[in-house]
Design a protein around this motif. Structure first.
Motif, PDB file in Angstrom:
ATOM      1  N   THR A  66       4.200  47.930  89.483  1.00 23.55           N
ATOM      2  CA  THR A  66       3.973  48.472  88.138  1.00 23.55           C
ATOM      3  C   THR A  66       2.508  48.596  87.735  1.00 23.55           C
ATOM      4  O   THR A  66       2.189  49.414  86.864  1.00 23.55           O
ATOM      5  CB  THR A  66       4.678  47.608  87.078  1.00 23.55           C
ATOM      6  OG1 THR A  66       4.087  46.288  87.044  1.00 23.55           O
ATOM      7  CG2 THR A  66       6.162  47.477  87.390  1.00 23.55           C
ATOM      8  N   ARG A  68      -0.377  50.122  88.400  1.00 22.30           N
ATOM      9  CA  ARG A  68      -0.836  51.227  89.233  1.00 22.30           C
ATOM     10  C   ARG A  68      -2.219  51.691  88.809  1.00 22.30           C
ATOM     11  O   ARG A  68      -2.377  52.389  87.815  1.00 22.30           O
ATOM     12  CB  ARG A  68       0.152  52.390  89.159  1.00 22.30           C
ATOM     13  CG  ARG A  68       1.621  52.003  89.343  1.00 22.30           C
ATOM     14  CD  ARG A  68       1.887  51.448  90.723  1.00 22.30           C
ATOM     15  NE  ARG A  68       1.760  52.479  91.742  1.00 22.30           N
ATOM     16  CZ  ARG A  68       1.978  52.264  93.035  1.00 22.30           C
ATOM     17  NH1 ARG A  68       2.274  51.042  93.466  1.00 22.30           N
ATOM     18  NH2 ARG A  68       1.858  53.246  93.895  1.00 22.30           N
ATOM     19  N   ARG A  92      -6.408  58.019  82.705  1.00 26.41           N
ATOM     20  CA  ARG A  92      -5.357  56.986  82.751  1.00 26.41           C
ATOM     21  C   ARG A  92      -5.944  55.589  82.590  1.00 26.41           C
ATOM     22  O   ARG A  92      -5.379  54.733  81.914  1.00 26.41           O
ATOM     23  CB  ARG A  92      -4.587  57.056  84.075  1.00 26.41           C
ATOM     24  CG  ARG A  92      -3.638  58.240  84.191  1.00 26.41           C
ATOM     25  CD  ARG A  92      -2.975  58.288  85.558  1.00 26.41           C
ATOM     26  NE  ARG A  92      -2.006  57.216  85.725  1.00 26.41           N
ATOM     27  CZ  ARG A  92      -2.204  56.105  86.438  1.00 26.41           C
ATOM     28  NH1 ARG A  92      -3.357  55.891  87.053  1.00 26.41           N
ATOM     29  NH2 ARG A  92      -1.261  55.210  86.558  1.00 26.41           N
ATOM     30  N   GLY A  98      -0.207  53.134  82.755  1.00 23.24           N
ATOM     31  CA  GLY A  98       0.295  52.779  84.078  1.00 23.24           C
ATOM     32  C   GLY A  98      -0.494  51.677  84.749  1.00 23.24           C
ATOM     33  O   GLY A  98      -0.105  51.182  85.812  1.00 23.24           O
TER      34      GLY A  98
END
Length: 206
Positions: A66, A68, A92, A98
């Motif tokens: 999870t 990432r 991100r 994430g």
């Protein structure tokens, strides 16, 4: 039965373990303390896990699955598409979409005293660096410089979290272009987008 406490799922135990690890370190990830935190007895723990070692193995697997750092999709070989991939990576990371830096740092601290966790961290670092190297090669760097630039980018970002740098989301976005220009190389992303997939070799700067 009315008033009966519902069973606590394995996922809830794992999430509670994650929060305890982040907030207090691996020493706090113990069966009795997790049960107390959940307001249940220890029996529910052993309904889901063989023992604490089994739980820790699953917690570590949860981190690998999870947390990432990079998107699941690797960068494309075409420079323009690779540049877009890199911009997505940075966006991100800023938005923590994430990737949970606190969880990542907690596992790294755990790895200092646990070989299994150390192997998992080493494996994750190796995969992340290899993927970043592919990006730098895609925008034209040779393998040697791509490898070093991957390290510079990755070590910079991990160091940012390890040092606990505190910046607002607005401030991070304001500085975004400066970081991207410095870490990817002057003009590299713009040139990659303009290349429309045409190979462009970049000489190592000596």
């Amino acid at each position: 039965m009315a008033g009966r406490t519902p069973k606590v799922t394995a996922e809830t135990w794992i999430d509670t373990g994650r929060r305890s690890l982040v907030e207090e370190g691996i020493g706090a990830v113990k069966v009795d303390r997790l049960a107390s935190r959940l307001g249940v007895t220890r029996g529910g723990f052993y309904h889901n896990f063989k023992d604490r070692e089994d739980f820790l193995a699953q917690l570590l697997a949860h981190w690998e699955e999870t947390c990432r750092f990079l998107p699941d999709e690797p960068p494309a070989s075409r420079p323009a598409e690779a540049a877009d991939w890199f911009c997505n990576v940075v966006d991100r990371l800023i938005a923590a979409d994430g990737y949970d830096p606190q969880f990542d740092m907690a596992v790294r601290e755990w790895a200092r005293s646990d070989q299994r966790a150390a192997w998992a961290v080493e494996r994750a670092d190796r995969m992340r660096l290899a993927t970043l190297q592919r990006f730098f090669e895609a925008v034209g760097y040779n393998a040697d410089e791509a490898k070093i630039r991957a390290r510079v980018f990755y070590y910079h970002q991990i160091g940012y979290y390890a040092l606990g740098v505190r910046e607002s989301l607005t401030e991070r976005r304001r500085n975004l272009n400066f970081y991207m220009e410095i870490l990817s190389g002057p003009g590299v992303l713009a040139a990659a987008r303009a290349s429309e997939g045409k190979p462009r070799k970049i000489r190592a700067r000596g």
